[in-house]
Design an enzyme around this catalytic site. Structure first.
Site, PDB file in Angstrom:
ATOM      1  NE  ARG A  94      90.988  31.647  -8.132  1.00  0.00           N
ATOM      2  CZ  ARG A  94      90.133  31.300  -9.090  1.00  0.00           C
ATOM      3  NH1 ARG A  94      90.110  31.966 -10.215  1.00  0.00           N
ATOM      4  NH2 ARG A  94      89.321  30.262  -8.935  1.00  0.00           N
ATOM      5  CG  ASP A 109      79.401  33.597 -17.013  1.00  0.00           C
ATOM      6  OD1 ASP A 109      79.515  32.490 -16.446  1.00  0.00           O
ATOM      7  OD2 ASP A 109      80.372  34.314 -17.303  1.00  0.00           O
ATOM      8  CD  GLU A 110      81.152  34.005 -12.757  1.00  0.00           C
ATOM      9  OE1 GLU A 110      80.872  33.232 -11.837  1.00  0.00           O
ATOM     10  OE2 GLU A 110      82.308  34.149 -13.201  1.00  0.00           O
ATOM     11  CD  GLN A 149      85.208  29.437  -8.809  1.00  0.00           C
ATOM     12  OE1 GLN A 149      85.932  30.426  -8.902  1.00  0.00           O
ATOM     13  NE2 GLN A 149      85.052  28.584  -9.812  1.00  0.00           N
ATOM     14  CE  LYS A 201      82.907  31.343 -15.438  1.00  0.00           C
ATOM     15  NZ  LYS A 201      82.376  32.448 -16.209  1.00  0.00           N
ATOM     16  CB  THR A 202      85.145  32.210 -21.053  1.00  0.00           C
ATOM     17  OG1 THR A 202      85.098  32.672 -19.698  1.00  0.00           O
ATOM     18  CG2 THR A 202      84.875  33.368 -21.981  1.00  0.00           C
TER      19      THR A 202
END
Length: 767
Positions: A601, A224-225, A255, A39-40
């Site tokens: 993770r 974002d987020e 998330q 996504k970044t």
């Protein structure tokens, strides 16, 4: 604008949905970015595309995220893609953006341009003064608890006068008065706290002319987020996007793990309700993990109802199955993790490893096992177990019991909890120490002379009584029992109960784990002095951290990180999911999202571990498997998990299964603190009782009434208070953390906040 092609520099190496997200320029856009989906890269290339290909002025783009690190990385990557001076880019956190606006427009807001920003220490000082002015006792209105309430109101965009309808019980009404005076105090100091930055900017943007001006300035918004936004942040975004609707939000509802600090998952779930014309793009290709890991994560999270849905996939191959290992008890679990880390280092010699757990208290046995193996590690996002404030406070008491000449431990313990002994009084005590004597003797001398007054006199008397009795307790009790005795008699437990915050809950769990550490040492035959030596030597390993490729952290700290090998420990019910999850609305779903974050993770290998038995307050209690283990797909595991008596003894209770009775508390913090206090009483062989003789007459009964919703005890319920004895409930007001009972005792009626009162329901009579 040229037609997008795969060989365009800004689209190179992007998959189809990523290209679509980068090149979508007009109108609302929801990017559902699954874990590890790049996504970044998409965000930064989208900003670059707007500048380079859509001809948008850099100053017309506003990008917001949650941490300075993320904002800095985003701005840096954009500058590498396009030649834009840093000052033209509005890439920042929400709080930084709001600070810039208020500095520019302060003359048009209640805060002015030249405000200072109060940090948490400044806030606590101010609210303490406010509580003193209102004559509200800190035992009932702990500053941290009041600040939590104020923060909650501000994050929901409510000023004191607007929050009146929320004050349904006496405690909240009084706290609301404190909120009003607190805001007045901030104004008199020309100050804002962090929540004010959002609150006042959002209110400023409510003005139509202001909203129009800034909407015209920032024609393209990117957040974002988005799943982590609270109400104030949501409203800020709505104000700015309402005119042009060129709003791109990026997030992953699976998330969303910060509901406890105000994040509202509905903001992302309802995005297409807010913007019906929005385009939705799912980034489902994962570039981090193998398919076995992704299948496990996807299968578990599918059990949630609050989600939009994604199917993660990867071209990294099927990979290894997940390994689940059940150990007989917590120490063996830690030793197993150490053994597997040694094994995995042969396979991943240059790889990083992570051990994840649900709560900080779980690190203790892991740290001890790693130190015993001389294996360096780094504790991320926390303080090493034996360096934590509450643990060091307790150690000061124990060291002073062992060595009354330890002046450093005297200085630490004498005001932990606070006893009103200021620097001047402390200096007088130390000046009174006789030659070759101790600080305790110095304090006793001042008491005999009557030179200590008021609170200091009372509290120092109790403090000296504790140490006078400590030698007898140390000789007659085991090590774990001595530690429990110190915690209760020192007032430390009561101090944390009265605070009643999430932080206090965590500190109580650490102290509970310390008692278990003492019980472990006792089982090895260690005495107090030997235990203290062991602890001191164990904590002196800071120099090992820098070279470590092994990280220990909570799952919350691990969000956004990735590791070739991950160990997720403590997979037991009431540990993960946390026992408080059942008491909070949608709590289990948020815990499941946290489990999903933990699984994703891992890049190549995931270990899951649990223990049949753990120590709680020094006692061994049986655990039950986490419900999340049952949700894992069997074909993703090395071996199917055999449920039933082979794994756990059926029906034998759960880890930490002592709970407050139904209706005895309202919120999760209160329930956890009550549970831990119950454990303190239970292991000391006590039963809560009133201060008077048991033969005190029962109060007059009240006709029973049916129970209202929410688990509140009905009128007429017989209860027992550890302070006032037996009583009968005559009324109940409020709810949640503020549930308050009116109880008729033999000496009259009292109002008791359930979360503090430690009420227990009396068993029904069979006669």
């Amino acid at each position: 604008m040229p037609e997008p092609t795969q060989d365009h520099p800004l689209l190179r190496n992007l998959n189809g949905p990523q290209q679509e997200a980068v090149t979508h320029t007009e109108g609302p856009l929801l990017i559902l970015a699954g874990a590890g989906s790049g996504k970044t890269t998409v965000i930064t290339r989208r900003i670059a595309w707007l500048i380079e290909e859509a001809g948008v002025r850099p100053a017309s783009i506003l990008a917001m995220t949650f941490t300075n690190k993320a904002a800095g990385e985003m701005a840096e990557r954009v500058q590498r893609l396009v030649s834009v001076p840093a000052e033209q880019l509005w890439v920042s956190t929400f709080h930084s953006f709001c600070t810039r606006i208020l500095r520019r427009e302060g003359d048009r807001t209640p805060v002015g341009r030249d405000f200072v920003i109060f940090d948490p220490s400044d806030q606590r000082s101010l609210v303490k003064q406010v509580l003193a002015d209102l004559k509200l006792p800190e035992k009932q209105f702990h500053p941290k608890r009041v600040l939590e309430l104020i923060s909650d109101f501000k994050n929901r965009c409510l000023l004191p006068e607007e929050a009146v309808e929320e004050a349904l019980d006496p405690w909240t009404r009084k706290a609301l008065e404190a909120y009003k005076l607190y805001q007045a105090g901030l104004r008199s100091h020309k100050a804002c706290d962090f929540d004010d930055l959002l609150l006042y900017t959002e209110r400023f943007f409510r003005e139509p002319a202001v909203q129009a001006a800034y909407a015209d300035r920032f024609r393209y918004l990117l957040v974002d987020e988005y799943q982590d936004t609270n109400r104030a942040q949501y409203m800020l975004v709505q104000h700015l996007a309402r005119t042009h609707k060129n709003l791109c939000v990026v997030g992953d509802e699976d998330q969303s793990i910060y509901g406890w600090r105000g994040a509202d998952i509905r903001n992302i779930l309802d995005f297409r309700r807010d913007f019906p014309e929005a385009v939705q793009i799912k980034l489902e290709q994962n570039y981090r993990s193998t398919q076995q890991i992704l299948d496990a994560a996807s299968t578990v999270i599918a059990n949630n109802t609050q989600r939009l849905g994604k199917s993660l996939w990867t071209d990294l191959g099927l990979g290894e199955k997940l390994t689940f290992r059940l150990l007989d008890e917590g120490r063996l679990e830690a030793e197993y993790v150490v053994e597997r880390i040694r094994h995995e280092r042969f396979r991943f010699p240059d790889g990083r490893f992570a051990v994840l757990y649900r709560a900080n208290w779980q690190s203790r046995q892991l740290e001890e096992a790693l130190r015993a193996a001389n294996m360096p590690y780094k504790l991320v996002g926390g303080v090493k177990f034996y360096e934590r404030q509450e643990v060091k406070d307790l150690l000061a008491y124990l060291r002073l019991i062992c060595n009354p000449f330890d002046l450093v431990s005297f200085r630490r313990s004498v005001n932990s909890p606070s006893r009103g002994v200021g620097a001047t009084t402390l200096a007088r005590i130390e000046a009174a120490i006789p030659e070759g004597g101790t600080a305790l003797e110095g304090a006793a001398i001042l008491l005999r002379k009557g030179e200590l007054k008021g609170r200091a006199q009372r509290e120092m008397g109790r403090y000296l009584d504790l140490f006078a009795a400590a030698a007898k307790e140390a000789s007659s009790q085991g090590l774990a029992a001595l530690v429990r005795w110190v915690l209760v008699e020192s007032g430390y437990v009561r101090m944390l109960e009265e605070e009643g915050t999430l932080e206090a809950e965590g500190r109580m769990r650490n102290l509970e784990e310390f008692v278990s550490a003492a019980a472990d040492a006792e089982s090895l035959g260690l005495r107090l002095a030997e235990f203290l030596d062991r602890v001191t030597l164990a904590s002196d390993t800071d120099e090992l951290e820098e070279a470590s490729l092994l990280s220990l952290m909570t799952v919350h700290c691990a969000k956004g990180l990735e590791f070739p090998v991950v160990f997720l420990v403590g997979m037991e019910e009431d540990v993960f999911p946390n026992r408080n999850a059942r008491e909070a609305e949608d709590g289990v779903e948020e815990e499941r999202r946290l489990f999903y974050v933990a699984i994703t993770r891992a890049q190549a290998k995931l270990y899951l571990t649990a223990a049949r038995r753990r120590r709680a307050m020094g006692q061994e209690v049986l655990g039950m498997p986490s419900r999340f283990l049952r949700e894992l797909p069997e074909d993703a595991l090395e071996a199917p998990i055999r449920w039933g008596t082979e794994l756990y003894r059926a029906g034998q209770g759960t880890f930490g299964s002592t709970r407050p009775a139904a209706g005895g508390g309202g919120g999760s913090v209160a329930s956890e603190l009550n549970r831990i206090r119950g454990l303190f009483a239970q292991v000391r062989g006590e039963a809560p009782a009133g201060p008077g003789p048991a033969a005190a007459p029962d109060p007059e009964p009240v006709p029973p009434q049916p129970a209202p919703p929410g688990g509140t005890w009905p009128r007429g319920t017989r209860v027992r208070s550890p302070r006032f004895g037996r009583g009968v409930i005559t009324a109940a007001t409020g709810g949640g953390d503020m549930l308050t009972y009116t109880v008729r005792f033999s000496d009259g009626e009292r109002r008791i906040v359930a979360r503090f009162g430690m009420l227990e329901r009396e068993p029904e009579s069979n006669s």
